[in-house]
Design an enzyme around this catalytic site. Sequence first.
Site, PDB file in Angstrom:
ATOM      1  N   GLY A  71      36.444  34.305  34.080  1.00  0.00           N
ATOM      2  CA  GLY A  71      37.753  34.889  34.359  1.00  0.00           C
ATOM      3  C   GLY A  71      37.835  35.264  35.828  1.00  0.00           C
TER       4      GLY A  71
ATOM      5  N   GLN B  46      40.716  39.078  43.478  1.00  0.00           N
ATOM      6  CA  GLN B  46      39.281  38.818  43.679  1.00  0.00           C
ATOM      7  C   GLN B  46      39.024  37.707  44.691  1.00  0.00           C
ATOM      8  OE1 GLN B  46      38.398  38.594  39.262  1.00  0.00           O
ATOM      9  NE2 GLN B  46      36.511  39.520  40.004  1.00  0.00           N
TER      10      GLN B  46
ATOM     11  N   CYS C 146      31.179  42.471  36.533  1.00  0.00           N
ATOM     12  CA  CYS C 146      32.315  41.940  37.286  1.00  0.00           C
ATOM     13  C   CYS C 146      31.785  41.094  38.435  1.00  0.00           C
ATOM     14  CB  CYS C 146      33.155  43.087  37.838  1.00  0.00           C
ATOM     15  SG  CYS C 146      34.548  42.567  38.841  1.00  0.00           S
ATOM     16  N   LEU C 147      32.453  39.956  38.654  1.00  0.00           N
ATOM     17  CA  LEU C 147      32.081  39.074  39.760  1.00  0.00           C
ATOM     18  C   LEU C 147      32.149  39.810  41.107  1.00  0.00           C
ATOM     19  CD1 LEU C 147      31.329  36.086  39.771  1.00  0.00           C
ATOM     20  CD2 LEU C 147      33.753  35.525  39.972  1.00  0.00           C
TER      21      LEU C 147
ATOM     22  N   HIS D 111      40.272  42.953  31.244  1.00  0.00           N
ATOM     23  CA  HIS D 111      39.539  43.127  32.512  1.00  0.00           C
ATOM     24  C   HIS D 111      40.352  42.540  33.679  1.00  0.00           C
ATOM     25  CE1 HIS D 111      35.590  43.229  34.818  1.00  0.00           C
ATOM     26  NE2 HIS D 111      36.307  42.397  35.567  1.00  0.00           N
ATOM     27  N   GLU D 112      40.924  41.340  33.474  1.00  0.00           N
ATOM     28  CA  GLU D 112      41.656  40.678  34.566  1.00  0.00           C
ATOM     29  C   GLU D 112      42.970  41.387  34.864  1.00  0.00           C
ATOM     30  OE1 GLU D 112      39.851  38.833  36.180  1.00  0.00           O
ATOM     31  OE2 GLU D 112      38.389  38.250  34.661  1.00  0.00           O
TER      32      GLU D 112
ATOM     33  N   HIS E  76      42.399  44.230  37.032  1.00  0.00           N
ATOM     34  CA  HIS E  76      42.254  43.833  38.441  1.00  0.00           C
ATOM     35  C   HIS E  76      43.617  43.790  39.142  1.00  0.00           C
ATOM     36  CE1 HIS E  76      38.083  42.969  39.346  1.00  0.00           C
ATOM     37  NE2 HIS E  76      37.925  42.177  38.307  1.00  0.00           N
TER      38      HIS E  76
HETATM   39 CO    CO Z   1      36.095  41.624  37.494  1.00  0.00          CO
END
Ligand code: CO
Length: 174
Positions: free
Chosen positions: A46, A51, A91-92, A133-134, A137
């Site tokens: 995702g 991001q 998280c990335l 989660h997205e 963001h």
């Molecule tokens: Co994240």
Amino acid sequence: MAKMQIAYEGNKVLRKKAQEVKVVDHLVGQLLDDMLDTMHANNGIGLAAPQVGISKRIIVIELPDDEDGPIKMINPRIVEKEGSVVGLEGCLSIPNVYGDVERAEKVVVKGLDEKGKPSRIEASGLLARVFQHEVDHLDGVLFTDVATNVRAYSKEELEQAEEEGRYEPALDTV
Ligand code: CO
């Protein structure tokens, strides 16, 4: 095909409320493609536009082994939530940190597809968690804001959490 730079925690773009997309044009299509390339390059499941440094309400999601292909959604809104489940997330944009996050078990998400047409997706389990989660963001919210027990986890701890059904691998790449 272009891979974009990931914005990491500390980058202000991750804390901004992202802008609604007014017109779904070829530039949005290009961004969606670049976001997918970036997500794949990072073995992600995702990714939200902030991001990659773009403060727009755009997300992409592709779960492992999903034959339906990637989900591309513009201006996503969670319109229904049902149930509650606690699970470990990463998280990335915040490498090597995990925490327990309570999320709805099922969600209904409405938005636009890459052609600008209304889209409605019912999600449960891993997909529901990634959507929540997205969308966070897009509102400048990081999982560490809503998680408990935020800390580094060893490989063994992650494996243990997976065995206990509290963690799905790839939830550190969202
Ligand atoms: Co994240």
